[in-house]
Write a protein that holds these residues in place. Structure first.
Motif, PDB file in Angstrom:
ATOM      1  N   ARG A   1       0.840  -1.329  -0.098  1.00 13.59           N
ATOM      2  CA  ARG A   1      -0.056  -0.060   0.156  1.00 13.59           C
ATOM      3  C   ARG A   1       1.085   1.299   0.116  1.00 13.59           C
ATOM      4  NH1 ARG A   1      -4.716   2.545  -1.189  1.00 13.59           N
ATOM      5  NH2 ARG A   1      -4.927   4.303   0.116  1.00 13.59           N
ATOM      6  N   LEU A   2       1.902   1.455   1.097  1.00 13.03           N
ATOM      7  CA  LEU A   2       2.726   2.570   0.982  1.00 13.03           C
ATOM      8  C   LEU A   2       3.552   2.607  -0.321  1.00 13.03           C
ATOM      9  CD1 LEU A   2       3.990   2.062   4.693  1.00 13.03           C
ATOM     10  CD2 LEU A   2       1.959   3.545   3.827  1.00 13.03           C
ATOM     11  N   GLY A   3       3.923   1.450  -0.973  1.00 12.77           N
ATOM     12  CA  GLY A   3       4.743   1.733  -1.962  1.00 12.77           C
ATOM     13  C   GLY A   3       4.103   2.105  -3.253  1.00 12.77           C
ATOM     14  N   LYS A   4       2.787   2.137  -3.276  1.00 11.95           N
ATOM     15  CA  LYS A   4       1.945   2.625  -4.463  1.00 11.95           C
ATOM     16  C   LYS A   4       2.128   4.378  -4.380  1.00 11.95           C
ATOM     17  CE  LYS A   4      -1.614  -0.912  -4.807  1.00 11.95           C
ATOM     18  NZ  LYS A   4      -3.113  -1.009  -4.622  1.00 11.95           N
ATOM     19  N   PHE A   5       2.499   4.841  -3.477  1.00  9.00           N
ATOM     20  CA  PHE A   5       2.599   6.284  -3.055  1.00  9.00           C
ATOM     21  C   PHE A   5       4.030   6.632  -2.956  1.00  9.00           C
ATOM     22  CE2 PHE A   5      -1.563   4.897  -1.962  1.00  9.00           C
ATOM     23  CZ  PHE A   5      -2.311   5.662  -2.669  1.00  9.00           C
ATOM     24  N   GLY A   6       4.955   5.642  -3.200  1.00  9.93           N
ATOM     25  CA  GLY A   6       6.417   5.976  -3.003  1.00  9.93           C
ATOM     26  C   GLY A   6       7.021   6.054  -1.626  1.00  9.93           C
ATOM     27  N   LEU A   7       6.109   5.440  -0.624  1.00  9.56           N
ATOM     28  CA  LEU A   7       6.634   5.471   0.605  1.00  9.56           C
ATOM     29  C   LEU A   7       7.225   4.016   0.967  1.00  9.56           C
ATOM     30  CD1 LEU A   7       3.745   7.138   2.276  1.00  9.56           C
ATOM     31  CD2 LEU A   7       5.953   8.191   1.562  1.00  9.56           C
TER      32      LEU A   7
END
Length: 209
Positions: free
Chosen positions: A59-65
């Motif tokens: 989930r975080l990876g989808k937003f560059g986190l």
């Protein structure tokens, strides 16, 4: 990421998603507690927690986190399983279960996280070294404000021992560096304590019940 930007960004990335998606797939109760980019999630059942843990990084990876791996863990934290000796750190506090010596009941103990306490003493040492040549009244005024802020934040019920330790060690540090203002020793320990009283340097105290 600043706290303001974190609150705006993570409100959509994490908060809304947790409320509308994560909870809908949980068979038990689930809670999210977040401040800026630091958060703790609690689940009633282990399988709910494990499923969330698996998808959180995606989930975080989808937003560059990305997750801070050294600060992320999955643990059983229950008053009914104190034998696990589970504890975690959140916002500078360490949380763990213990038995109250007054009532004999299991209670949640919150204390200054040991790593945070050591860092605070290192920071105070650096501050003393840098500012020890200030005029005494200016130094004491700034110290009074710093102490008030520290005790207002960490002065919670159950944390008296950590507060007392920080106060004692930090005053030893200040005493040492004040006596290095010149080649001649400036204060005895008794004179130093009188100085603290004269300028009203706050003592450790519990301000949050």
């Amino acid at each position: 990421m600043s706290p303001i930007l974190a609150n705006i960004y993570l409100h959509y990335v994490l908060d809304d998603w947790f409320e509308t998606v994560v909870k809908a797939h949980c068979r038990g109760q689930a809670y999210l507690i977040r401040y800026a980019d630091d958060f703790v999630c609690a689940f009633q059942f282990k399988d709910d927690a494990e499923r969330f843990y698996r998808v959180l990084g995606k989930r975080l990876g989808k937003f560059g986190l990305t997750l801070a791996e050294d600060k992320t863990q999955l643990l059983r934290f229950s008053r009914h399983h104190r034998e696990d000796n589970a504890r975690f750190v959140f916002l500078g506090f360490e949380f763990r279960w213990t038995v109250s010596w007054k009532t004999g009941k299991v209670i949640l103990l919150k204390r200054t996280a040991p790593k945070k306490l050591r860092q605070s003493l290192r920071n105070f040492t650096a501050w003393c070294k840098t500012h020890r040549h200030w005029r005494v009244h200016l130094l004491m005024e700034r110290l009074r404000a710093k102490r008030r802020g520290y005790f207002n934040y960490y002065g919670i019920r159950g944390n008296a021992k950590s507060l007392g330790y920080f106060y004692y060690q930090s005053m030893r540090i200040l005493f040492k560096w004040l006596n290095r203002r010149s080649q001649r020793r400036s204060y005895t320990w008794e004179g130093f304590k009188q100085l603290l009283q004269e300028f009203g340097i706050p003592q450790p105290r519990i301000v949050q019940r």
